[in-house]
Design a protein around this motif. Sequence first.
Motif, short mmCIF file in Angstrom:
data_model
loop_
_atom_site.label_atom_id
_atom_site.label_comp_id
_atom_site.label_asym_id
_atom_site.label_seq_id
_atom_site.Cartn_x
_atom_site.Cartn_y
_atom_site.Cartn_z
N LYS A 5 0.85 -1.01 -0.09
CA LYS A 5 -0.01 -0.06 0.14
C LYS A 5 0.85 1.20 0.08
CE LYS A 5 -0.74 -0.51 5.18
NZ LYS A 5 -1.50 -0.56 6.15
N PRO A 6 0.46 2.26 -0.39
CA PRO A 6 1.15 3.66 -0.50
C PRO A 6 1.97 4.04 0.74
CG PRO A 6 -0.97 4.08 -1.73
CD PRO A 6 -1.06 2.53 -0.97
N GLU A 7 1.19 3.56 1.85
CA GLU A 7 1.72 4.05 3.25
C GLU A 7 3.23 3.40 3.60
OE1 GLU A 7 -2.57 4.76 3.39
OE2 GLU A 7 -1.19 3.14 2.81
N ASP A 8 3.58 2.32 2.83
CA ASP A 8 4.56 1.47 2.72
C ASP A 8 5.96 2.58 2.71
OD1 ASP A 8 3.22 -0.76 3.20
OD2 ASP A 8 3.94 -1.62 1.30
N GLY A 9 5.80 3.63 1.76
CA GLY A 9 6.88 4.31 1.79
C GLY A 9 6.65 6.00 2.20
N LEU A 10 5.48 6.16 2.83
CA LEU A 10 5.22 7.42 2.99
C LEU A 10 5.63 7.90 4.33
CD1 LEU A 10 1.73 7.85 1.09
CD2 LEU A 10 3.92 8.64 0.34
N HIS A 11 6.12 7.36 5.18
CA HIS A 11 6.49 7.52 6.53
C HIS A 11 7.82 8.36 6.53
CE1 HIS A 11 9.51 4.05 6.45
NE2 HIS A 11 8.40 3.86 5.73
N LYS A 12 8.23 8.62 7.93
CA LYS A 12 9.34 9.40 8.00
C LYS A 12 10.54 8.61 8.65
CE LYS A 12 6.97 13.85 7.85
NZ LYS A 12 6.90 15.23 8.72
N VAL A 13 10.22 7.29 9.01
CA VAL A 13 11.11 6.47 9.71
C VAL A 13 12.50 6.42 9.07
CG1 VAL A 13 11.44 4.15 10.65
CG2 VAL A 13 9.35 5.05 10.90
N ARG A 14 13.42 6.72 9.56
CA ARG A 14 14.82 6.50 9.17
C ARG A 14 15.69 5.50 9.53
NH1 ARG A 14 18.80 7.95 12.18
NH2 ARG A 14 18.35 9.21 14.28
N MET A 15 15.14 5.03 10.84
CA MET A 15 16.07 3.82 11.41
C MET A 15 15.02 3.19 12.21
SD MET A 15 19.14 4.09 14.32
CE MET A 15 18.22 5.25 15.44
N MET A 16 15.31 1.63 12.04
CA MET A 16 14.67 0.66 12.87
C MET A 16 15.59 0.03 13.79
SD MET A 16 11.29 -0.73 10.81
CE MET A 16 10.72 -1.66 11.96
N PHE A 17 15.42 -0.30 15.05
CA PHE A 17 16.39 -1.08 15.96
C PHE A 17 15.80 -2.25 16.51
CE2 PHE A 17 14.99 1.91 18.81
CZ PHE A 17 14.63 1.37 20.19
N GLY A 18 16.35 -3.50 16.72
CA GLY A 18 15.71 -4.62 17.37
C GLY A 18 16.39 -5.69 17.14
N ASN A 19 15.72 -7.04 17.18
CA ASN A 19 16.61 -8.15 17.08
C ASN A 19 15.50 -9.30 16.60
OD1 ASN A 19 15.28 -7.87 20.03
ND2 ASN A 19 15.70 -10.10 19.86
N GLY A 20 16.34 -10.11 15.52
CA GLY A 20 15.51 -11.05 15.01
C GLY A 20 14.90 -11.11 13.72
N LEU A 21 15.57 -10.15 13.05
CA LEU A 21 14.98 -9.72 11.54
C LEU A 21 16.01 -11.13 10.67
CD1 LEU A 21 14.16 -8.23 9.12
CD2 LEU A 21 15.89 -6.69 9.21
N ARG A 22 15.10 -11.75 10.28
CA ARG A 22 15.69 -12.96 9.22
C ARG A 22 16.83 -12.44 8.15
NH1 ARG A 22 12.03 -16.72 7.07
NH2 ARG A 22 10.44 -15.21 7.20
N PRO A 23 17.73 -13.03 8.08
CA PRO A 23 18.55 -12.57 6.78
C PRO A 23 17.79 -12.70 5.36
CG PRO A 23 19.89 -13.92 8.44
CD PRO A 23 18.39 -13.95 8.94
N GLN A 24 16.85 -13.75 5.47
CA GLN A 24 16.23 -14.01 4.12
C GLN A 24 15.45 -12.83 3.73
OE1 GLN A 24 16.47 -16.03 6.94
NE2 GLN A 24 17.05 -18.11 6.31
N ILE A 25 14.94 -12.07 4.73
CA ILE A 25 13.94 -11.25 4.44
C ILE A 25 14.61 -9.59 4.55
CG2 ILE A 25 11.88 -12.49 4.69
CD1 ILE A 25 11.37 -10.57 7.21
N TRP A 26 15.74 -9.59 5.05
CA TRP A 26 16.41 -8.27 5.50
C TRP A 26 16.41 -7.33 4.14
CZ3 TRP A 26 20.10 -8.02 10.08
CH2 TRP A 26 20.56 -6.66 10.05
N THR A 27 17.08 -7.58 3.16
CA THR A 27 16.97 -6.80 2.04
C THR A 27 15.80 -6.52 1.41
OG1 THR A 27 19.42 -7.96 1.32
CG2 THR A 27 18.09 -6.49 -0.24
N ALA A 28 14.94 -7.46 1.31
CA ALA A 28 13.44 -7.02 0.99
C ALA A 28 12.83 -6.21 1.76
CB ALA A 28 12.50 -8.51 0.66
N PHE A 29 13.02 -6.25 3.06
CA PHE A 29 12.50 -5.34 4.05
C PHE A 29 13.03 -4.08 3.68
CE2 PHE A 29 11.91 -3.43 8.14
CZ PHE A 29 10.54 -3.98 8.37
N HIS A 30 13.96 -3.80 3.69
CA HIS A 30 15.03 -2.53 3.47
C HIS A 30 14.44 -1.77 2.28
CE1 HIS A 30 17.95 0.40 2.95
NE2 HIS A 30 18.32 -0.24 1.75
#
Length: 612
Positions: free
Chosen positions: A318-343
Amino acid sequence: MWTVIAGIWKYLWVFCTTAGRDLRALCRMTATAIYYRWALRYDYTVVDIFEKKVLSNPNKIAFRTEDRQWTFLEFSRCVNQVANCFQQLGFEAKDEVCLYMDSRPELVMMWLGLSKIGVVSALVNNNLRLQPLLHSLKSVTPKAIVFGPAQAQGLEDIASEITSEKSKMRLFCLGTSKIASRIGAVDLEDLLRASAMTAPRVQHKGSVHDKLIYIYTSGTTGLPKAAVIKNSRFISMASIVSNITPSRPSDIFYTCLPLYHTAGGILSVGQALLFGNTVCVRPKFSASNFWNDCIKYDATVTQYIGEICRYLMAQPRKPEDGLHKVRMMFGNGLRPQIWTAFHERFKVKELREFYGSTEGNAHVMNIDNTVGAVGFVSRIAENVHPVRLIRINEVTLMPMRDQSGLCIPSRPGQIGELVGVIRENDHIHAFDGYASKTATSKKMYRDVFKKGDAAFASGDLLVMDDFGNLFFRDRIGDTFRWKGENVSTSEVEGIVCRVSSKADVVCYGVTVPGSEGRAGMIAIGDDDNSVDLKAIYDELKLNLPRYAVPLFARKLRYIDRTGTYKLKKRELQKEGFDINVIDDPIYFLNSGELVKLDRELFQRIMNAELRL
């Protein structure tokens, strides 16, 4: 000759590649150390630093939810009401109170106000019920329990235990509830409204080394343990986000993680209390509203756990996927398999994956977006941040030792347990342990890198590459992670044994395609077909949070035990729920109903077609 040249070239390449990153990390660690030394020099508590932020930012928004917001001055006045209220009720420094409430800013308000008069709060997981809840309440020595209307039923279920003459725990409900009245709870809202908004008449001068709160962690075995969080530890952990990620004074934080856990309750909340950032809170995660919330609050920094990222990726684009102002996310458990696609999909520039635990001192962070890495250790200056990997015996699950009796460090490519060398009176490398001294001693190794030293045992297996990047592999012991929560296998086994006392049972985690962590599975000895799985699952659902109820159950026709009469958990875990190699009947908890696993259902699970 050429082998020597290649070796030298590789060493220089690794050195040059890592030197810049190590220098950046050292500068950020220095900033954290300077901040901590400032707090240490003036013996500041979290309350002291918060009051300084109130003076400098009285009208700035401190906390915000969907239906309310508080400026720093308004929040401070509410904190004073809590302090005055409980002081008038007779609570004193070093008393303990359990907070069993919704994950909202009022929870922060409550423990911060109590700490202002020296009372230590235990932040109880609001998902807990029955025995795990009772155990958590009794892990400390509370004079009172403060709870919300949504948690009243949980307390009524154990009312006979907590209202007995022996326990003498006072009950306060922050809100209106018929159940609360039935169990003799006092309406706390009325008392708070009648309390002064000014500073308490009798001031408690705490120390940076005082206990601040307890945060519960399952550790590696048994029921939840109350980890000690001193003012010093809270300040240190919160400053890591501010200085090492790093964040900015203008950043607006958004969190939908529980405030009774470290990630939401310290790493995010601490940015408001200690650094003057605005923190926006959603009590429960919503995949469909996540980015809408970020847009509504103008959030620039937010948190994740691996499951959150997976759920967000599963949402329709949806359009909101890229309309936010979030420049940084921090946490743990982001799978390597989806890392690049998520970014790429959500246009988040900085992903700060970290590894750490509530009580531990072995913390690392990925500061350069290396895909899949949970952090790194310096291979140039190993003693600056003494976090290492050590070899583990796969059978005993204990450290392997050399002829001198010292632990054997893992080399690049070798899986090892992450440990943190313990340094007393060090804000990063100290280990404050748990309320239980026995539980504390079990999380320490002795004679690790030199005779007489000690290290915190993380209970997690990682692997390191040539550059010092660390990649998570698995957990050791009797705990596995599912839905972002730690599940104690011994807790599950104990409930099953209560229902079917004669049956042998083990619980373990199994990997499921498309899901982060490990789903729960139990294996029960049932050679005469007498085990009632429905009765067992009825009890499991009643006693455990939803995430802790095993998704799979296996009835063992033949019981293969070890020499000490224990079921061979490791072999069972390797087999998982694969009906192609297992002859025993396997059952699956499908939408709350226990059904026998057939080939069609098995294939749907393997194809990640079911939402677990």
